[in-house]
Design an enzyme around this catalytic site. Structure first.
Site, PDB file in Angstrom:
ATOM      1  N   ASP A  58      67.423  -1.188  88.593  1.00 12.55           N
ATOM      2  CA  ASP A  58      65.983  -1.159  87.834  1.00 12.55           C
ATOM      3  C   ASP A  58      64.822  -1.234  89.120  1.00 12.55           C
ATOM      4  O   ASP A  58      65.305  -1.465  90.145  1.00 12.55           O
ATOM      5  CB  ASP A  58      65.726  -2.398  87.028  1.00 12.55           C
ATOM      6  CG  ASP A  58      64.422  -2.586  86.650  1.00 12.55           C
ATOM      7  OD1 ASP A  58      63.768  -1.384  86.029  1.00 12.55           O
ATOM      8  OD2 ASP A  58      63.761  -3.492  86.831  1.00 12.55           O
ATOM      9  N   ASP A  60      61.044  -1.540  88.850  1.00 16.39           N
ATOM     10  CA  ASP A  60      59.683  -2.550  88.681  1.00 16.39           C
ATOM     11  C   ASP A  60      60.336  -4.003  88.411  1.00 16.39           C
ATOM     12  O   ASP A  60      61.222  -4.433  87.609  1.00 16.39           O
ATOM     13  CB  ASP A  60      58.827  -1.971  87.486  1.00 16.39           C
ATOM     14  CG  ASP A  60      58.344  -0.655  87.704  1.00 16.39           C
ATOM     15  OD1 ASP A  60      57.531  -0.607  88.950  1.00 16.39           O
ATOM     16  OD2 ASP A  60      58.014  -0.113  86.784  1.00 16.39           O
ATOM     17  N   ASP A 206      65.858  -6.936  85.939  1.00 15.54           N
ATOM     18  CA  ASP A 206      65.256  -8.156  85.715  1.00 15.54           C
ATOM     19  C   ASP A 206      64.932  -8.587  84.420  1.00 15.54           C
ATOM     20  O   ASP A 206      64.362  -9.300  83.759  1.00 15.54           O
ATOM     21  CB  ASP A 206      64.007  -8.297  86.461  1.00 15.54           C
ATOM     22  CG  ASP A 206      62.929  -7.375  86.116  1.00 15.54           C
ATOM     23  OD1 ASP A 206      63.315  -6.021  85.584  1.00 15.54           O
ATOM     24  OD2 ASP A 206      61.660  -7.542  86.067  1.00 15.54           O
TER      25      ASP A 206
END
Length: 272
Positions: A58, A60, A206
């Site tokens: 991922d 961001d 996250d």
């Protein structure tokens, strides 16, 4: 390519564009944390090591430090606190803003995307690399392990990330690729492009509902980056979203990979 020992000693701050972030866990402490977690989640760690040929990240909050005020963005897009609270309740405590606006009228949807784009642009102005990201990518390069990227941000953000930090992920799929996470389609697309089966790939992100679910649905290994401990102990997570591994920094991913996977270089003739 720098020796791995030197890479691990380089510290995470040389690419930061803002104030230095907190230093990652010392190597010995990181090993202890991941070992404790692995013993609680024995499935990947106790069976024979599987080959690992690709890592998909991922962006961001994983490769970059979180800078977007998502709650403020959601409130503005949805029309205030009451609408935001209703969307959270409907989503089980979280909001999938792209899903929320998908079936809105064209004018209302256009305005929503404009608000999202404004928040994302403000975030790009403060873009910082996550501590440990550069060193981890260098380590993957020495092992000839492919690295890809999946984000729900726009292509312009991915392009700026590549340009600013000098790291390239391929394929790098942005919001323009449909369907987006948590649908497994983007991860399966990357595996197909690499000609690598999903069970030889790990998804690192996250978000439980986006990154981990995407990886699990695709049949890949999953690693949750939980810097602040917001998700609680690994054993407390529901089975349908429980990742194979849980770490509190990208530095700990080194240990996850080394202790749980066969990282031997694949012969050139068997690679794309």
């Amino acid at each position: 390519m720098l020796p791995r020992r030197l890479l691990l000693r380089l510290g995470p701050h040389r690419l930061l564009l803002g104030p230095p972030a907190a230093a990652p866990l010392p190597r010995r402490r990181a090993i202890a944390v991941v070992r404790a977690m692995s013993s609680a989640s024995p499935a990947p760690a106790q069976r024979s090591r599987r080959p690992l040929r690709g890592v998909v990240f991922d962006m961001d909050g994983t490769l970059t430090v979180p800078v977007i005020d998502f709650q403020a963005m959601y409130r503005e897009v949805l029309g205030g606190d009451a609408a935001y609270a209703a969307a959270r309740a409907a989503g089980g405590g979280s909001v999938d803003i792209l899903h929320c606006i998908e079936n809105w009228a064209p004018d209302k949807q256009r305005h929503a995307y404009e608000v999202i784009a404004r928040f994302e642009k403000e975030g790009l102005d403060r873009l910082q690399i996550m501590p440990g990201a550069s060193e981890l990518c260098g380590f993957l390069d020495t092992k000839q392990i492919r690295r890809g990227l999946i984000t729900r941000n726009v292509k312009d953000a991915v392009d700026l990330f590549h340009q600013r930090f000098g790291m390239t992920f391929a394929p790098a799929l942005s919001r323009e690729f449909r369907p987006y996470k948590p649908d497994p389609a983007p991860l399966l697309h990357i595996c197909s492009t690499w000609n690598i089966p999903p069970h030889e790939v790990i998804m690192v992100g996250d978000s439980l509902k986006d990154d981990v679910v995407c990886g699990k649905r695709a049949g890949a290994f999953t690693c949750l980056l939980d810097e602040t401990g917001q998700y609680g102990p690994h054993d407390s997570l529901p089975e349908e979203v429980k990742p194979d591994f849980k770490v509190s920094s990208l530095t700990e991913v080194f240990t996850v990979l080394e202790e749980n996977f066969d990282l031997a270089t694949v012969p050139a003739e068997s690679r794309i």
